[in-house]
Design an enzyme around this catalytic site. Structure first.
Site, PDB file in Angstrom:
ATOM      1  N   SER A 141      58.124  40.230   8.331  1.00  0.00           N
ATOM      2  CA  SER A 141      57.613  40.072   6.966  1.00  0.00           C
ATOM      3  C   SER A 141      57.490  38.582   6.686  1.00  0.00           C
ATOM      4  CB  SER A 141      58.598  40.691   5.966  1.00  0.00           C
ATOM      5  OG  SER A 141      58.311  40.256   4.646  1.00  0.00           O
ATOM      6  N   TYR A 154      67.568  41.584   3.325  1.00  0.00           N
ATOM      7  CA  TYR A 154      66.240  42.032   3.772  1.00  0.00           C
ATOM      8  C   TYR A 154      65.483  40.851   4.388  1.00  0.00           C
ATOM      9  CZ  TYR A 154      61.416  43.678   3.810  1.00  0.00           C
ATOM     10  OH  TYR A 154      60.134  44.007   4.210  1.00  0.00           O
TER      11      TYR A 154
HETATM   12  N1  LIG Z   1      55.114  46.863   1.950  1.00  0.00           N
HETATM   13  C1  LIG Z   1      55.366  45.553   2.013  1.00  0.00           C
HETATM   14  O1  LIG Z   1      55.150  44.779   1.050  1.00  0.00           O
HETATM   15  C2  LIG Z   1      55.859  44.980   3.298  1.00  0.00           C
HETATM   16  C3  LIG Z   1      55.745  43.582   3.480  1.00  0.00           C
HETATM   17  C4  LIG Z   1      56.210  43.016   4.652  1.00  0.00           C
HETATM   18  C5  LIG Z   1      56.759  43.799   5.637  1.00  0.00           C
HETATM   19  N2  LIG Z   1      56.859  45.148   5.445  1.00  0.00           N
HETATM   20  C6  LIG Z   1      57.487  45.915   6.529  1.00  0.00           C
HETATM   21  O2  LIG Z   1      56.578  46.864   7.022  1.00  0.00           O
HETATM   22  C7  LIG Z   1      57.280  48.009   7.524  1.00  0.00           C
HETATM   23  C8  LIG Z   1      56.706  49.260   6.900  1.00  0.00           C
HETATM   24  O3  LIG Z   1      56.920  49.206   5.496  1.00  0.00           O
HETATM   25  P1  LIG Z   1      56.040  50.042   4.466  1.00  0.00           P
HETATM   26  O4  LIG Z   1      55.599  49.114   3.420  1.00  0.00           O
HETATM   27  O5  LIG Z   1      55.049  50.846   5.223  1.00  0.00           O
HETATM   28  O6  LIG Z   1      57.189  50.946   3.827  1.00  0.00           O
HETATM   29  P2  LIG Z   1      57.220  52.481   3.425  1.00  0.00           P
HETATM   30  O7  LIG Z   1      55.874  52.922   2.957  1.00  0.00           O
HETATM   31  O8  LIG Z   1      58.379  52.615   2.520  1.00  0.00           O
HETATM   32  O9  LIG Z   1      57.523  53.198   4.808  1.00  0.00           O
HETATM   33  C9  LIG Z   1      58.745  53.021   5.453  1.00  0.00           C
HETATM   34  C10 LIG Z   1      58.802  53.912   6.650  1.00  0.00           C
HETATM   35  O10 LIG Z   1      60.075  53.713   7.283  1.00  0.00           O
HETATM   36  C11 LIG Z   1      60.614  54.991   7.570  1.00  0.00           C
HETATM   37  N3  LIG Z   1      62.080  54.974   7.506  1.00  0.00           N
HETATM   38  C12 LIG Z   1      62.858  54.441   6.532  1.00  0.00           C
HETATM   39  N4  LIG Z   1      64.149  54.747   6.756  1.00  0.00           N
HETATM   40  C13 LIG Z   1      64.178  55.480   7.883  1.00  0.00           C
HETATM   41  C14 LIG Z   1      65.209  56.125   8.633  1.00  0.00           C
HETATM   42  N5  LIG Z   1      66.489  56.064   8.236  1.00  0.00           N
HETATM   43  N6  LIG Z   1      64.874  56.801   9.746  1.00  0.00           N
HETATM   44  C15 LIG Z   1      63.580  56.900  10.140  1.00  0.00           C
HETATM   45  N7  LIG Z   1      62.562  56.331   9.472  1.00  0.00           N
HETATM   46  C16 LIG Z   1      62.859  55.637   8.370  1.00  0.00           C
HETATM   47  C17 LIG Z   1      60.081  55.912   6.489  1.00  0.00           C
HETATM   48  O11 LIG Z   1      60.032  57.239   6.999  1.00  0.00           O
HETATM   49  P3  LIG Z   1      60.836  58.488   6.367  1.00  0.00           P
HETATM   50  O12 LIG Z   1      61.036  58.223   4.912  1.00  0.00           O
HETATM   51  O13 LIG Z   1      59.991  59.644   6.711  1.00  0.00           O
HETATM   52  O14 LIG Z   1      62.102  58.470   7.147  1.00  0.00           O
HETATM   53  C18 LIG Z   1      58.675  55.389   6.285  1.00  0.00           C
HETATM   54  O15 LIG Z   1      57.776  56.007   7.157  1.00  0.00           O
HETATM   55  C19 LIG Z   1      58.755  47.772   7.168  1.00  0.00           C
HETATM   56  O16 LIG Z   1      59.425  47.283   8.308  1.00  0.00           O
HETATM   57  C20 LIG Z   1      58.693  46.722   6.078  1.00  0.00           C
HETATM   58  O17 LIG Z   1      59.873  45.950   6.016  1.00  0.00           O
HETATM   59  C21 LIG Z   1      56.418  45.748   4.317  1.00  0.00           C
END
Ligand SMILES: NC(=O)c1ccc[n+]([C@@H]2O[C@H](COP(=O)([O-])OP(=O)(O)OC[C@H]3O[C@@H](n4cnc5c(N)ncnc54)[C@H](OP(=O)(O)O)[C@@H]3O)[C@@H](O)[C@H]2O)c1
Length: 260
Positions: A141, A154
């Site tokens: 990130s 985080y």
């Molecule tokens: N959105 C942002 O602004 C942003 C910015 C920078 C980086 N990121 C990074 O991008 C990645 C994806 O984030 P996103 O924005 O797509 O978030 P999201 O929509 O909340 O999705 C998170 C995913 O992680 C999975 N997950 C969470 N806890 C889990 C567990 N205990 N076991 C298995 N799976 C788990 C969830 O699946 P289930 O709920 O089905 O388990 C979900 O598919 C993350 O690493 C995040 O830190 C996001």
């Protein structure tokens, strides 16, 4: 005739960035192993990818924060030679300021953002390097560069992912494995309530973010910061960091620390 790119294993495929990766990789001809806890979402996505792109899609419903769940995914990575790409997208934000003392939330987050990501990257690195091909994409990130009391652990977990990926590249690139760290800024997904309350100009759509990350992947970038126009700004940081190396482990303390 184009060769089949193999199977991509995508964690966090049930939502947000991982879900978009699954779609884009299916479009590129990959078959998929989708990982997440939400069985219904995975089932829905699998059906849609099969209908739209004709992909073969397997689902692993697993909690990566739980040793048994993580072990099942590790085993799949380890034993299926058709898997050529790992997308480590599962992640969560939580825990709040360290001073709030939410130890269980902090631990749950670190178990996913750090422990699960590292173990899966390590398994993939070992099996891909032995085969002399494959690729590992780790979702870090832009927070890797930001000090923030509200989300200290985080942000630190994402700095860890960046650092880990830089070292992993040195480890496996010579053995034919491509590695990429993706550093998105705010991205419109459920993780940040789809950007609600944030100025629109600092939030990117997840589709645009993943397409940019894949363009960086195709270009062979080790670090992709989708919104960064001046790539030289990152290159400068990386060079300055490396330039510290000869000065930060020496037999004597710096002169300012020596007793008068
Ligand atoms: N959105 C942002 O602004 C942003 C910015 C920078 C980086 N990121 C990074 O991008 C990645 C994806 O984030 P996103 O924005 O797509 O978030 P999201 O929509 O909340 O999705 C998170 C995913 O992680 C999975 N997950 C969470 N806890 C889990 C567990 N205990 N076991 C298995 N799976 C788990 C969830 O699946 P289930 O709920 O089905 O388990 C979900 O598919 C993350 O690493 C995040 O830190 C996001």
């Amino acid at each position: 005739m184009a060769t089949h790119p193999g199977i991509a294993l995508v964690t966090g495929a049930s939502s947000g960035i991982g879900e978009i990766y699954a779609d884009r990789l299916a479009r590129r001809g990959y078959d998929l192993v989708l990982v997440g806890r939400n069985a219904d979402k995975l089932q829905e996505l699998a059906a849609s990818l099969t209908t739209t792109h004709g992909s073969k899609v397997e689902r692993i419903v697993a909690d990566l924060g739980e040793p048994g769940g993580l072990a099942r995914v590790e085993r799949r990575l380890e034993t299926d030679p058709a898997i050529t790409l790992l997308i480590n997208s599962a992640g969560l934000i939580g825990g709040g300021p360290l001073s709030a003392g939410q130890l269980d939330d902090l631990t749950s987050m670190l178990n996913i953002n750090v422990v699960a990501l590292t173990r899966l990257a390590a398994v993939a690195a070992r099996v891909f390097a032995a085969r002399g091909n494959g690729a590992i994409v780790n979702l870090a990130s832009a927070m890797a560069f930001i000090d923030t009391p509200a989300a200290a652990a985080y942000a630190a977990s994402k700095a860890y992912v960046l650092n880990l990926t830089l070292s992993l590249d040195l480890d496996v690139k010579p053995r034919g494995v491509q590695v990429q760290a993706v550093l998105p800024g705010y991205t419109r997904t459920p993780m940040i309530s789809d950007g609600a309350g944030l100025p629109a100009e600092i939030v990117m759509d997840a589709d645009a973010m993943v397409d940019a990350a894949l363009a960086g992947f195709d270009a062979g970038e080790l670090v992709t910061i989708p919104s960064l126009e001046q790539v030289a700004a990152y290159d400068d940081w990386a060079e300055r960091r490396v330039a510290l190396r000869p000065h930060i482990s020496l037999s004597q303390p710096a002169s300012r620390y020596r007793a008068a």
